[in-house]
Design a protein around this motif. Structure first.
Motif, PDB file in Angstrom:
ATOM      1  N   TYR A 178       0.835  -1.206   0.000  1.00  0.00           N
ATOM      2  CA  TYR A 178       0.000   0.000   0.000  1.00  0.00           C
ATOM      3  C   TYR A 178       0.869   1.255   0.000  1.00  0.00           C
ATOM      4  O   TYR A 178       0.635   2.199  -0.776  1.00  0.00           O
ATOM      5  CB  TYR A 178      -0.912  -0.009   1.230  1.00  0.00           C
ATOM      6  CG  TYR A 178      -1.694   1.260   1.420  1.00  0.00           C
ATOM      7  CD1 TYR A 178      -2.862   1.505   0.686  1.00  0.00           C
ATOM      8  CD2 TYR A 178      -1.265   2.242   2.323  1.00  0.00           C
ATOM      9  CE1 TYR A 178      -3.576   2.677   0.859  1.00  0.00           C
ATOM     10  CE2 TYR A 178      -1.964   3.421   2.500  1.00  0.00           C
ATOM     11  CZ  TYR A 178      -3.126   3.635   1.768  1.00  0.00           C
ATOM     12  OH  TYR A 178      -3.823   4.802   1.940  1.00  0.00           O
ATOM     13  N   GLU A 180       4.020   1.551  -0.911  1.00  0.00           N
ATOM     14  CA  GLU A 180       4.807   1.654  -2.143  1.00  0.00           C
ATOM     15  C   GLU A 180       3.950   2.173  -3.293  1.00  0.00           C
ATOM     16  O   GLU A 180       4.387   3.018  -4.077  1.00  0.00           O
ATOM     17  CB  GLU A 180       5.384   0.276  -2.497  1.00  0.00           C
ATOM     18  CG  GLU A 180       6.340   0.270  -3.670  1.00  0.00           C
ATOM     19  CD  GLU A 180       7.707   0.853  -3.340  1.00  0.00           C
ATOM     20  OE1 GLU A 180       8.489   1.091  -4.280  1.00  0.00           O
ATOM     21  OE2 GLU A 180       7.980   1.094  -2.136  1.00  0.00           O
ATOM     22  N   GLU A 181       2.725   1.675  -3.390  1.00  0.00           N
ATOM     23  CA  GLU A 181       1.837   2.131  -4.468  1.00  0.00           C
ATOM     24  C   GLU A 181       1.440   3.595  -4.285  1.00  0.00           C
ATOM     25  O   GLU A 181       1.306   4.345  -5.254  1.00  0.00           O
ATOM     26  CB  GLU A 181       0.582   1.258  -4.517  1.00  0.00           C
ATOM     27  CG  GLU A 181      -0.325   1.586  -5.693  1.00  0.00           C
ATOM     28  CD  GLU A 181      -1.496   0.634  -5.791  1.00  0.00           C
ATOM     29  OE1 GLU A 181      -2.139   0.595  -6.866  1.00  0.00           O
ATOM     30  OE2 GLU A 181      -1.775  -0.081  -4.796  1.00  0.00           O
ATOM     31  N   PRO A 185       2.834   5.653  -7.683  1.00  0.00           N
ATOM     32  CA  PRO A 185       1.639   5.124  -8.361  1.00  0.00           C
ATOM     33  C   PRO A 185       1.868   4.735  -9.821  1.00  0.00           C
ATOM     34  O   PRO A 185       1.222   3.817 -10.317  1.00  0.00           O
ATOM     35  CB  PRO A 185       0.644   6.290  -8.257  1.00  0.00           C
ATOM     36  CG  PRO A 185       1.482   7.504  -8.042  1.00  0.00           C
ATOM     37  CD  PRO A 185       2.665   7.063  -7.264  1.00  0.00           C
ATOM     38  N   PHE A 188       4.603   1.505  -9.858  1.00  0.00           N
ATOM     39  CA  PHE A 188       4.349   0.402  -8.929  1.00  0.00           C
ATOM     40  C   PHE A 188       4.026  -0.901  -9.666  1.00  0.00           C
ATOM     41  O   PHE A 188       3.203  -0.933 -10.571  1.00  0.00           O
ATOM     42  CB  PHE A 188       3.177   0.759  -8.004  1.00  0.00           C
ATOM     43  CG  PHE A 188       2.707  -0.379  -7.145  1.00  0.00           C
ATOM     44  CD1 PHE A 188       3.399  -0.744  -6.006  1.00  0.00           C
ATOM     45  CD2 PHE A 188       1.558  -1.107  -7.492  1.00  0.00           C
ATOM     46  CE1 PHE A 188       2.977  -1.810  -5.217  1.00  0.00           C
ATOM     47  CE2 PHE A 188       1.124  -2.156  -6.712  1.00  0.00           C
ATOM     48  CZ  PHE A 188       1.833  -2.516  -5.571  1.00  0.00           C
ATOM     49  N   LYS A 189       4.705  -1.981  -9.261  1.00  0.00           N
ATOM     50  CA  LYS A 189       4.403  -3.323  -9.744  1.00  0.00           C
ATOM     51  C   LYS A 189       4.437  -4.276  -8.544  1.00  0.00           C
ATOM     52  O   LYS A 189       5.500  -4.450  -7.918  1.00  0.00           O
ATOM     53  CB  LYS A 189       5.411  -3.767 -10.805  1.00  0.00           C
ATOM     54  CG  LYS A 189       5.258  -3.032 -12.119  1.00  0.00           C
ATOM     55  CD  LYS A 189       6.178  -3.598 -13.193  1.00  0.00           C
ATOM     56  CE  LYS A 189       5.980  -2.867 -14.518  1.00  0.00           C
ATOM     57  NZ  LYS A 189       6.880  -3.409 -15.572  1.00  0.00           N
ATOM     58  N   ARG A 190       3.312  -4.866  -8.275  1.00  0.00           N
ATOM     59  CA  ARG A 190       3.146  -5.693  -7.075  1.00  0.00           C
ATOM     60  C   ARG A 190       4.213  -6.779  -6.960  1.00  0.00           C
ATOM     61  O   ARG A 190       4.871  -6.907  -5.925  1.00  0.00           O
ATOM     62  CB  ARG A 190       1.739  -6.305  -7.094  1.00  0.00           C
ATOM     63  CG  ARG A 190       1.480  -7.361  -6.028  1.00  0.00           C
ATOM     64  CD  ARG A 190       0.140  -8.026  -6.266  1.00  0.00           C
ATOM     65  NE  ARG A 190       0.020  -9.273  -5.536  1.00  0.00           N
ATOM     66  CZ  ARG A 190      -0.673  -9.432  -4.423  1.00  0.00           C
ATOM     67  NH1 ARG A 190      -1.308  -8.421  -3.899  1.00  0.00           N
ATOM     68  NH2 ARG A 190      -0.749 -10.620  -3.844  1.00  0.00           N
TER      69      ARG A 190
END
Length: 412
Positions: A178, A180-181, A185, A188-190
């Motif tokens: 959360y 990091e995103e 934004p 961000f790559k999960r």
């Protein structure tokens, strides 16, 4: 004769042992009893092994520095929110001052031990191990919410010295994702973030002297996500046989794979149920009094429902989260209708029922064969129907982004 054949035929014996670890443990005792033709004793041995498998004590120690989410992790495993009665204390300050036992609400023989945080003024490493009675636990889960520390490495080495298993668990990864995103934004790559967290943990553990570390990334709010299913599988593979059965039953239905694990283990048990029933039915009239009646079988079905989270209390919670009534759930599940599962409508079934009654009265080999296959296939039907219903409910909860466990917002 059928029991003697099953335990003396080399090919069948080998196949049974490979599929059923409980049978492997009691094989020699059953063979010795069969030589003396003591069928009642065979049934007693099987019943004893079934009770021992289901009631094997399991003590799990959850350790780590203060504030890493140990108590929340224990609550999640027990299916409790932090506000429910009997849950482990959760807070933003150190809440565990001494080792605290928490029994599983369904399986009281399973105890999770919330151990005091290491590295605090209350517990220094040189006295920690003695004060928490280190040698009494079956395995250890070492938790961190950031970097694993020198204290964690020291604990791991001490656990290894006494010959116990330990597992590193990195909590709060949902919080990391959360943040990091929110900060990045566009980039961000999960999966990339999760791999960075994993690599950081592994590098840190290697640096502080832990050989071949293995880290499981989890969220205390979303056990069905991240690495928790992999942690389940690892524990089940490495636990002793008599502990494995107990641990598998307490695990929540987090995925189709976890439901299949339970299905496989419970299928091992029905071999023993069928053997016990067939051993007693050799004696005339014994099958009539051996509990093969509707109330006994309904109790058996409820037992399986409880293992798969389909007991009445669990269903009420699921119905509430799905915004459904219990009647709505009954409309698309099959295992909740006991009479439907037991009914014999066709002429063949009714003829078999008459033949069974005749054999039960006379006893002997025909009665033994009848009871073995009837018990086996009926219980197999119960398990498969309940497991399939559990998958249906799991998929419905996942479709609505609702975990079967209570995801009440709570501090870590």
């Amino acid at each position: 004769l059928i029991l003697h054949y099953m335990f003396t035929n080399p090919n069948l014996n080998k196949k049974l042992e490979s599929k059923n670890k409980i049978i492997k443990q009691i094989k020699s005792r059953i063979q010795a009893t069969l030589k003396e033709a003591k069928l009642k004793d065979v049934a007693d041995i099987i019943e004893e092994s079934l009770v021992a498998a289901e009631n094997a004590p399991l003590d799990v120690a959850v350790i780590g520095e203060s504030g890493t989410g140990k108590s929340s992790f224990i609550n999640a495993l027990r299916g409790l929110s932090y506000e429910e009665e009997g849950s482990a204390s959760v807070g933003v300050v150190e809440t565990t001052k001494k080792r605290m036992p928490y029994q599983h609400p369904k399986y009281p023989n399973v105890t999770f031990w919330d151990l005091p945080g290491t590295g605090t003024p209350n517990f220094q490493p040189h006295e920690y191990l003695e004060r928490v009675e280190f040698a009494t636990y079956d395995f250890f889960i070492i938790i961190s919410s950031s970097r694993f520390s020198l204290n964690d490495a020291s604990l791991a080495k001490s656990i290894k010295k006494i010959g116990k298993k330990f597992y590193f668990v990195r909590t709060k990864v949902d919080n990391d994702l959360y943040n990091e995103e929110k900060c990045k934004p566009t980039s961000f790559k999960r999966e990339r973030v999760l791999q960075q967290i994993r690599d950081n943990c592994l590098a840190n553990l290697s640096h502080i002297g832990v050989p071949e570390p293995c880290v499981f990334l989890v969220s205390n709010f979303d056990l069905d996500d991240f690495d928790f299913p992999t942690l389940e599988e690892t524990l089940l593979k490495e636990l002793p046989v008599h502990k494995r059965y107990t641990f598998a039953l307490l695990l929540p239905n987090l995925s189709d794979a976890s439901i299949e694990m339970k299905r496989a283990l419970l299928k091992e048990k029905i071999w023993l149920d069928a053997l016990k029933s067939s051993a007693l039915s050799f004696i005339p009239f014994m099958a009539c009094f051996n509990g093969f009646d509707f109330p006994q079988q309904e109790k058996c079905l409820k037992h399986y429902q409880s293992h798969f989270g389909l007991d009445e209390k669990s269903l009420k919670g699921i119905a509430e989260k799905l915004s459904m009534s219990l009647e709505d759930i009954r409309s698309f599940t099959k295992s909740l209708n006991f009479r439907f599962l037991m009914q014999d409508n066709n002429i063949g079934d009714k003829a078999m029922k008459c033949a069974e009654c005749y054999c039960s009265v006379n006893g002997g080999l025909p009665s033994t064969i009848f009871q073995f296959f009837k018990t086996y296939f009926l219980h197999l039907k119960f398990i498969n129907t309940v497991a399939d219903d559990a998958k249906i409910l799991l998929n419905k909860t996942l479709e609505k982004n609702v975990c079967p466990l209570d995801k009440s917002i709570a501090p870590y």
